[in-house]
Design an enzyme around this catalytic site. Structure first.
Site, PDB file in Angstrom:
ATOM      1  CG  ASP A  13      -2.991 -17.920 -27.489  1.00  0.00           C
ATOM      2  OD1 ASP A  13      -4.047 -18.078 -26.848  1.00  0.00           O
ATOM      3  OD2 ASP A  13      -2.227 -16.962 -27.292  1.00  0.00           O
ATOM      4  CE  LYS A  35      -3.447 -15.651 -22.458  1.00  0.00           C
ATOM      5  NZ  LYS A  35      -4.556 -15.623 -23.419  1.00  0.00           N
ATOM      6  CG  ASP A  62      -7.258 -14.132 -21.743  1.00  0.00           C
ATOM      7  OD1 ASP A  62      -7.914 -13.147 -21.377  1.00  0.00           O
ATOM      8  OD2 ASP A  62      -6.391 -14.099 -22.630  1.00  0.00           O
ATOM      9  CG  LEU A  63     -13.198 -17.437 -21.673  1.00  0.00           C
ATOM     10  CD1 LEU A  63     -14.390 -18.292 -21.266  1.00  0.00           C
ATOM     11  CD2 LEU A  63     -12.722 -17.844 -23.061  1.00  0.00           C
ATOM     12  CG  HIS A  66     -16.899  -5.409 -22.955  1.00  0.00           C
ATOM     13  ND1 HIS A  66     -16.036  -4.602 -23.660  1.00  0.00           N
ATOM     14  CD2 HIS A  66     -17.844  -4.583 -22.460  1.00  0.00           C
ATOM     15  CE1 HIS A  66     -16.455  -3.343 -23.591  1.00  0.00           C
ATOM     16  NE2 HIS A  66     -17.551  -3.313 -22.872  1.00  0.00           N
ATOM     17  CG  ASP A  67     -23.083  -9.038 -22.913  1.00  0.00           C
ATOM     18  OD1 ASP A  67     -24.011  -8.206 -22.883  1.00  0.00           O
ATOM     19  OD2 ASP A  67     -23.071 -10.009 -23.676  1.00  0.00           O
ATOM     20  CB  ILE A  68     -25.817  -6.081 -19.861  1.00  0.00           C
ATOM     21  CG1 ILE A  68     -26.369  -7.496 -20.070  1.00  0.00           C
ATOM     22  CG2 ILE A  68     -26.131  -5.192 -21.055  1.00  0.00           C
ATOM     23  CD1 ILE A  68     -27.891  -7.554 -20.098  1.00  0.00           C
ATOM     24  N   PRO A  69     -24.045  -6.147 -17.146  1.00  0.00           N
ATOM     25  CG  PRO A  69     -23.931  -4.415 -15.567  1.00  0.00           C
ATOM     26  CD  PRO A  69     -24.389  -4.711 -16.967  1.00  0.00           C
ATOM     27  CB  THR A 126      -0.104  -5.840 -24.722  1.00  0.00           C
ATOM     28  OG1 THR A 126      -0.629  -7.141 -24.952  1.00  0.00           O
ATOM     29  CG2 THR A 126       0.031  -5.612 -23.240  1.00  0.00           C
ATOM     30  CD  GLN A 196       1.119  -8.848 -27.546  1.00  0.00           C
ATOM     31  OE1 GLN A 196       0.563  -7.750 -27.497  1.00  0.00           O
ATOM     32  NE2 GLN A 196       0.611  -9.918 -26.961  1.00  0.00           N
ATOM     33  N   GLY A 216       3.069 -16.325 -24.850  1.00  0.00           N
ATOM     34  CA  GLY A 216       2.427 -17.268 -25.758  1.00  0.00           C
ATOM     35  C   GLY A 216       3.361 -17.780 -26.823  1.00  0.00           C
ATOM     36  NE  ARG A 217       1.826 -14.390 -30.882  1.00  0.00           N
ATOM     37  CZ  ARG A 217       1.356 -13.237 -31.339  1.00  0.00           C
ATOM     38  NH1 ARG A 217       1.112 -13.084 -32.628  1.00  0.00           N
ATOM     39  NH2 ARG A 217       1.112 -12.242 -30.525  1.00  0.00           N
TER      40      ARG A 217
HETATM   41  O1  C5P Z   1       1.889 -14.882 -28.172  1.00  0.00           O
HETATM   42  P1  C5P Z   1       1.803 -13.772 -27.179  1.00  0.00           P
HETATM   43  O2  C5P Z   1       2.871 -13.874 -26.094  1.00  0.00           O
HETATM   44  O3  C5P Z   1       1.767 -12.412 -27.821  1.00  0.00           O
HETATM   45  O4  C5P Z   1       0.408 -14.022 -26.457  1.00  0.00           O
HETATM   46  C1  C5P Z   1      -0.131 -13.126 -25.514  1.00  0.00           C
HETATM   47  C2  C5P Z   1      -1.415 -13.686 -24.999  1.00  0.00           C
HETATM   48  O5  C5P Z   1      -1.951 -12.766 -24.054  1.00  0.00           O
HETATM   49  C3  C5P Z   1      -2.482 -13.881 -26.066  1.00  0.00           C
HETATM   50  O6  C5P Z   1      -3.213 -15.051 -25.688  1.00  0.00           O
HETATM   51  C4  C5P Z   1      -3.366 -12.664 -25.949  1.00  0.00           C
HETATM   52  O7  C5P Z   1      -4.701 -12.943 -26.253  1.00  0.00           O
HETATM   53  C5  C5P Z   1      -3.242 -12.323 -24.469  1.00  0.00           C
HETATM   54  N1  C5P Z   1      -3.442 -10.928 -24.091  1.00  0.00           N
HETATM   55  C6  C5P Z   1      -2.715  -9.889 -24.643  1.00  0.00           C
HETATM   56  N2  C5P Z   1      -2.945  -8.592 -24.242  1.00  0.00           N
HETATM   57  C7  C5P Z   1      -3.867  -8.337 -23.311  1.00  0.00           C
HETATM   58  C8  C5P Z   1      -4.601  -9.385 -22.758  1.00  0.00           C
HETATM   59  C9  C5P Z   1      -4.358 -10.680 -23.166  1.00  0.00           C
HETATM   60  O8  C5P Z   1      -1.830 -10.122 -25.459  1.00  0.00           O
HETATM   61  N3  C5P Z   1      -4.027  -7.098 -22.873  1.00  0.00           N
END
Ligand code: C5P
Length: 239
Positions: A13, A35, A62-63, A66-69, A126, A196, A216-217
């Site tokens: 990120d 990711k 991880d994009l 979410h749109d029309i099919p 989350t 989170q 991530g972080r």
């Molecule tokens: O830094 P952290 O560990 O919180 O990063 C979590 C990563 O997972 C972020 O890139 C976030 O966009 C992604 N994510 C999330 N919850 C979801 C789906 C993806 O936190 N349900």
């Protein structure tokens, strides 16, 4: 697939290709998966995935479409053509959207001569708690909604879902052990929660049956990201 390295997806990120490549370089081969999300992709475009693949990394793109099919199907076909190993859509886009996404991703990979990608759906972010769902006009708890959406993803033919580790047990028992659960919101014992809300430690998540942990972080935000990644994997190995 049993090594901690194969189950850890580090979320890149950051804001630019330079930052991403520097972060990966500092890892010195410690990671197998990274990711690429909306933040990085909207700055770099698909070439980021190509560069990461050239480093021998597996890429979860991880994009969260979410749109029309029809639009999501085309986007999935293009996402797979980047060489991404895993892609995702929002389960709230509905069963028809998810089914078209999975078909387009698989056909797209076949046409491009690539292995079939893992196609998963985001259930409930989350970062969302019960009060966020109430604000959105959704009744039920995040756990109930995640379980319902996971069933929809399974019915649509997806390989699995992104969900909180708190929901892994229920999702696996409803959809089978082979239905993948990728869990963000993972915080090693030494890390802070950030934004989170539904967090769990790596060991807890693995014990419940999570297939991949997204972190991530706690890794890329650490003073020494490689040490943080190795520490996370050491913690995972305690499972
Ligand atoms: O830094 P952290 O560990 O919180 O990063 C979590 C990563 O997972 C972020 O890139 C976030 O966009 C992604 N994510 C999330 N919850 C979801 C789906 C993806 O936190 N349900």
């Amino acid at each position: 697939m049993n090594q901690p390295k194969d189950k850890l997806i580090a979320a890149l990120d950051v804001d630019s290709q330079e930052e991403a490549m520097a972060a990966v370089g500092r890892m010195d081969g410690a990671l197998a998966w990274v990711k690429v999300g909306a933040r990085l992709f909207s700055s770099t475009g698909p070439s980021m995935v190509t560069l990461l693949k050239q480093q021998g990394l597996k890429v979860f793109l991880d994009l969260k479409f979410h749109d029309i099919p029809a639009t999501v199907a085309s986007a999935c076909k293009n996402a797979v053509a980047t060489g991404a190993d895993m892609i995702n859509v929002h389960a709230l886009g509905g069963r028809a959207m998810m089914a078209e996404a999975a078909a387009a991703a698989r056909n797209g990979a076949k046409t491009a001569g690539l292995p079939p990608p893992i196609v998963i759906a985001v259930t409930v972010l989350t970062s969302m708690g019960p009060e966020d769902l109430i604000q959105m006009g959704i009744t039920g708890t995040p756990e109930e909604l995640a379980l319902h959406l996971a069933r929809e993803a399974k019915a649509a033919g997806l390989d699995g879902v992104v969900a909180s580790a708190h929901e892994v047990t229920a999702i696996k028992s409803a959809n089978g052990a082979d239905f993948l659960v990728v869990t963000p919101g993972i915080r090693p014992a030494w890390a802070c929660a950030d934004d989170q809300k539904r967090i769990m430690t790596p060991v807890q998540a693995l014990r419940l049956g999570a297939d991949f942990l997204v972190v991530g972080r706690p890794i890329f935000g650490a003073a020494d990201p490689k040490a943080a990644a190795l520490l996370t994997m050491k913690e995972m190995a305690e499972e």
